[in-house]
Design a protein around this motif. Structure first.
Motif, PDB file in Angstrom:
ATOM      1  N   PHE A   1     -28.057  89.328 130.387  1.00 49.84           N
ATOM      2  CA  PHE A   1     -27.825  90.441 131.296  1.00 49.84           C
ATOM      3  C   PHE A   1     -26.500  90.219 132.026  1.00 49.84           C
ATOM      4  O   PHE A   1     -25.897  89.157 131.938  1.00 49.84           O
ATOM      5  N   TYR A   2     -26.062  91.263 132.728  1.00 46.19           N
ATOM      6  CA  TYR A   2     -24.820  91.192 133.484  1.00 46.19           C
ATOM      7  C   TYR A   2     -25.119  90.925 134.954  1.00 46.19           C
ATOM      8  O   TYR A   2     -26.075  91.479 135.506  1.00 46.19           O
ATOM      9  N   ASP A   3     -24.280  90.091 135.569  1.00 45.32           N
ATOM     10  CA  ASP A   3     -24.382  89.948 137.018  1.00 45.32           C
ATOM     11  C   ASP A   3     -23.684  91.150 137.665  1.00 45.32           C
ATOM     12  O   ASP A   3     -23.280  92.093 136.981  1.00 45.32           O
ATOM     13  N   LEU A   4     -23.523  91.122 138.968  1.00 45.17           N
ATOM     14  CA  LEU A   4     -22.967  92.268 139.689  1.00 45.17           C
ATOM     15  C   LEU A   4     -21.520  92.587 139.319  1.00 45.17           C
ATOM     16  O   LEU A   4     -21.053  93.693 139.544  1.00 45.17           O
ATOM     17  N   ASP A   5     -20.820  91.604 138.738  1.00 51.27           N
ATOM     18  CA  ASP A   5     -19.408  91.790 138.397  1.00 51.27           C
ATOM     19  C   ASP A   5     -19.162  91.830 136.903  1.00 51.27           C
ATOM     20  O   ASP A   5     -18.024  91.717 136.451  1.00 51.27           O
ATOM     21  N   GLY A   6     -20.215  91.976 136.109  1.00 54.49           N
ATOM     22  CA  GLY A   6     -20.067  92.115 134.669  1.00 54.49           C
ATOM     23  C   GLY A   6     -19.979  90.813 133.901  1.00 54.49           C
ATOM     24  O   GLY A   6     -19.675  90.821 132.717  1.00 54.49           O
ATOM     25  N   HIS A   7     -20.251  89.678 134.565  1.00 54.72           N
ATOM     26  CA  HIS A   7     -20.291  88.403 133.852  1.00 54.72           C
ATOM     27  C   HIS A   7     -21.619  88.316 133.097  1.00 54.72           C
ATOM     28  O   HIS A   7     -22.677  88.677 133.630  1.00 54.72           O
ATOM     29  N   VAL A   8     -21.577  87.815 131.884  1.00 55.27           N
ATOM     30  CA  VAL A   8     -22.793  87.671 131.083  1.00 55.27           C
ATOM     31  C   VAL A   8     -23.559  86.432 131.546  1.00 55.27           C
ATOM     32  O   VAL A   8     -22.993  85.351 131.680  1.00 55.27           O
ATOM     33  N   VAL A   9     -24.842  86.625 131.783  1.00 52.15           N
ATOM     34  CA  VAL A   9     -25.741  85.536 132.149  1.00 52.15           C
ATOM     35  C   VAL A   9     -26.828  85.474 131.090  1.00 52.15           C
ATOM     36  O   VAL A   9     -27.410  86.495 130.725  1.00 52.15           O
ATOM     37  N   GLU A  10     -27.073  84.280 130.578  1.00 48.02           N
ATOM     38  CA  GLU A  10     -28.176  84.056 129.641  1.00 48.02           C
ATOM     39  C   GLU A  10     -29.192  83.152 130.316  1.00 48.02           C
ATOM     40  O   GLU A  10     -28.828  82.134 130.905  1.00 48.02           O
ATOM     41  N   VAL A  11     -30.449  83.537 130.234  1.00 51.09           N
ATOM     42  CA  VAL A  11     -31.540  82.652 130.635  1.00 51.09           C
ATOM     43  C   VAL A  11     -32.419  82.499 129.410  1.00 51.09           C
ATOM     44  O   VAL A  11     -32.869  83.484 128.826  1.00 51.09           O
ATOM     45  N   GLY A  12     -32.618  81.265 129.019  1.00 48.89           N
ATOM     46  CA  GLY A  12     -33.437  80.975 127.859  1.00 48.89           C
ATOM     47  C   GLY A  12     -34.605  80.078 128.219  1.00 48.89           C
ATOM     48  O   GLY A  12     -34.618  79.453 129.293  1.00 48.89           O
ATOM     49  N   GLU A  13     -35.552  80.029 127.319  1.00 50.11           N
ATOM     50  CA  GLU A  13     -36.641  79.085 127.555  1.00 50.11           C
ATOM     51  C   GLU A  13     -36.089  77.680 127.369  1.00 50.11           C
ATOM     52  O   GLU A  13     -35.127  77.464 126.633  1.00 50.11           O
ATOM     53  N   LYS A  14     -36.670  76.736 128.049  1.00 49.11           N
ATOM     54  CA  LYS A  14     -36.218  75.347 127.954  1.00 49.11           C
ATOM     55  C   LYS A  14     -36.281  74.925 126.485  1.00 49.11           C
ATOM     56  O   LYS A  14     -37.274  75.157 125.808  1.00 49.11           O
ATOM     57  N   PHE A  15     -35.201  74.321 126.000  1.00 51.05           N
ATOM     58  CA  PHE A  15     -35.123  73.965 124.585  1.00 51.05           C
ATOM     59  C   PHE A  15     -36.243  73.010 124.182  1.00 51.05           C
ATOM     60  O   PHE A  15     -36.789  73.105 123.091  1.00 51.05           O
ATOM     61  N   LEU A  16     -36.617  72.113 125.082  1.00 54.21           N
ATOM     62  CA  LEU A  16     -37.748  71.224 124.812  1.00 54.21           C
ATOM     63  C   LEU A  16     -39.005  72.038 124.534  1.00 54.21           C
ATOM     64  O   LEU A  16     -39.779  71.720 123.625  1.00 54.21           O
ATOM     65  N   HIS A  17     -39.204  73.101 125.287  1.00 54.84           N
ATOM     66  CA  HIS A  17     -40.397  73.936 125.099  1.00 54.84           C
ATOM     67  C   HIS A  17     -40.398  74.616 123.729  1.00 54.84           C
ATOM     68  O   HIS A  17     -41.457  74.822 123.133  1.00 54.84           O
ATOM     69  N   VAL A  18     -39.202  74.960 123.239  1.00 58.58           N
ATOM     70  CA  VAL A  18     -39.095  75.548 121.893  1.00 58.58           C
ATOM     71  C   VAL A  18     -39.637  74.550 120.875  1.00 58.58           C
ATOM     72  O   VAL A  18     -40.477  74.883 120.032  1.00 58.58           O
ATOM     73  N   MET A  19     -39.170  73.324 120.966  1.00 58.09           N
ATOM     74  CA  MET A  19     -39.597  72.289 120.012  1.00 58.09           C
ATOM     75  C   MET A  19     -41.085  71.995 120.155  1.00 58.09           C
ATOM     76  O   MET A  19     -41.781  71.836 119.148  1.00 58.09           O
ATOM     77  N   GLN A  20     -41.565  71.927 121.378  1.00 58.94           N
ATOM     78  CA  GLN A  20     -42.992  71.685 121.592  1.00 58.94           C
ATOM     79  C   GLN A  20     -43.821  72.826 121.019  1.00 58.94           C
ATOM     80  O   GLN A  20     -44.891  72.588 120.434  1.00 58.94           O
ATOM     81  N   ARG A  21     -43.339  74.047 121.166  1.00 61.30           N
ATOM     82  CA  ARG A  21     -44.042  75.209 120.599  1.00 61.30           C
ATOM     83  C   ARG A  21     -44.103  75.103 119.082  1.00 61.30           C
ATOM     84  O   ARG A  21     -45.147  75.357 118.466  1.00 61.30           O
ATOM     85  N   PHE A  22     -43.015  74.694 118.453  1.00 61.62           N
ATOM     86  CA  PHE A  22     -42.977  74.544 117.007  1.00 61.62           C
ATOM     87  C   PHE A  22     -43.917  73.443 116.540  1.00 61.62           C
ATOM     88  O   PHE A  22     -44.647  73.608 115.562  1.00 61.62           O
ATOM     89  N   VAL A  23     -43.915  72.307 117.233  1.00 62.33           N
ATOM     90  CA  VAL A  23     -44.807  71.196 116.863  1.00 62.33           C
ATOM     91  C   VAL A  23     -46.260  71.634 117.021  1.00 62.33           C
ATOM     92  O   VAL A  23     -47.097  71.356 116.152  1.00 62.33           O
ATOM     93  N   ALA A  24     -46.563  72.336 118.115  1.00 64.27           N
ATOM     94  CA  ALA A  24     -47.932  72.810 118.349  1.00 64.27           C
ATOM     95  C   ALA A  24     -48.390  73.787 117.270  1.00 64.27           C
ATOM     96  O   ALA A  24     -49.586  73.892 116.984  1.00 64.27           O
ATOM     97  N   SER A  25     -47.427  74.478 116.640  1.00 58.81           N
ATOM     98  CA  SER A  25     -47.778  75.425 115.578  1.00 58.81           C
ATOM     99  C   SER A  25     -48.006  74.720 114.234  1.00 58.81           C
ATOM    100  O   SER A  25     -48.330  75.374 113.248  1.00 58.81           O
ATOM    101  N   GLY A  26     -47.804  73.386 114.204  1.00 58.62           N
ATOM    102  CA  GLY A  26     -48.048  72.637 112.978  1.00 58.62           C
ATOM    103  C   GLY A  26     -46.791  72.169 112.257  1.00 58.62           C
ATOM    104  O   GLY A  26     -46.881  71.537 111.207  1.00 58.62           O
ATOM    105  N   MET A  27     -45.618  72.465 112.813  1.00 54.23           N
ATOM    106  CA  MET A  27     -44.372  72.036 112.173  1.00 54.23           C
ATOM    107  C   MET A  27     -44.176  70.531 112.362  1.00 54.23           C
ATOM    108  O   MET A  27     -44.530  69.980 113.395  1.00 54.23           O
ATOM    109  N   THR A  28     -43.613  69.888 111.360  1.00 54.83           N
ATOM    110  CA  THR A  28     -43.251  68.475 111.477  1.00 54.83           C
ATOM    111  C   THR A  28     -41.923  68.374 112.228  1.00 54.83           C
ATOM    112  O   THR A  28     -41.209  69.363 112.399  1.00 54.83           O
ATOM    113  N   VAL A  29     -41.582  67.163 112.641  1.00 53.66           N
ATOM    114  CA  VAL A  29     -40.300  66.931 113.297  1.00 53.66           C
ATOM    115  C   VAL A  29     -39.155  67.357 112.377  1.00 53.66           C
ATOM    116  O   VAL A  29     -38.179  67.964 112.820  1.00 53.66           O
TER     117      VAL A  29
END
Length: 158
Positions: A108-136
């Motif tokens: 999204f854009y801040d008040l002055d048009g700068h792009v801001v990205e908020v993502g899920e914590k990268f560790l959580h991405v990997m934990q989600r993948f492992v929990a789904s049955g993926m190997t390392v």
């Protein structure tokens, strides 16, 4: 030499400061009126940027789409719900997207048009993948990073 901070041009430093405090929960490190920096973020807001660097005001661009501030949220879904309480937010790509490496993010854009990205914590991405049955090895391939780095993330070394 030591890197210090990215300084971003803003039209109204008080409004921008409030935006980053309220929406992203950032804490002020220094507040010198027209210049405000945040703790642990290595970026500052500067009102009157054109005068500070010595260029005409019309040369200071908005929505340049050539850089972004990137944050990771411990509670990504909670952040997205909080963001929905800001009806005037302009989105870059409409809403939550899944990046090619599997991380969910919102841009999204801040008040002055700068792009801001908020993502899920990268560790959580990997934990989600492992929990789904993926190997390392599967996670490494899906995220596009070496196995050793996946192991470091999962072991709390990053």
């Amino acid at each position: 030499m030591k890197y210090e901070v990215v300084c971003m041009a803003v039209k109204d430093v008080a409004a921008s400061k409030q935006f980053y405090q309220d929406l992203l929960g950032l804490e002020i490190d220094t507040d010198w009126g027209d210049n405000v920096s945040f703790k642990g973020c290595a970026f500052a807001l500067q009102q009157g940027f054109a005068q500070v660097i010595g260029v005409p005001e019309e040369r200071v661009k908005t929505r340049a789409h050539n850089m972004e501030l990137v944050f990771e949220a411990d509670d990504f879904d909670g952040f997205v719900a909080k963001l929905e309480r800001y009806p005037n937010i302009a989105f870059v790509r409409g809403g939550v997207v899944e990046q090619p490496w599997g991380q969910r993010a919102i841009h999204f854009y801040d008040l002055d048009g700068h792009v801001v990205e908020v993502g899920e914590k990268f560790l959580h991405v990997m934990q989600r993948f492992v929990a789904s049955g993926m190997t390392v090895e599967d996670v490494a391939q899906r995220c596009g990073i070496p196995v050793v780095d996946v192991e470091k993330y999962l072991n709390g070394e990053f």
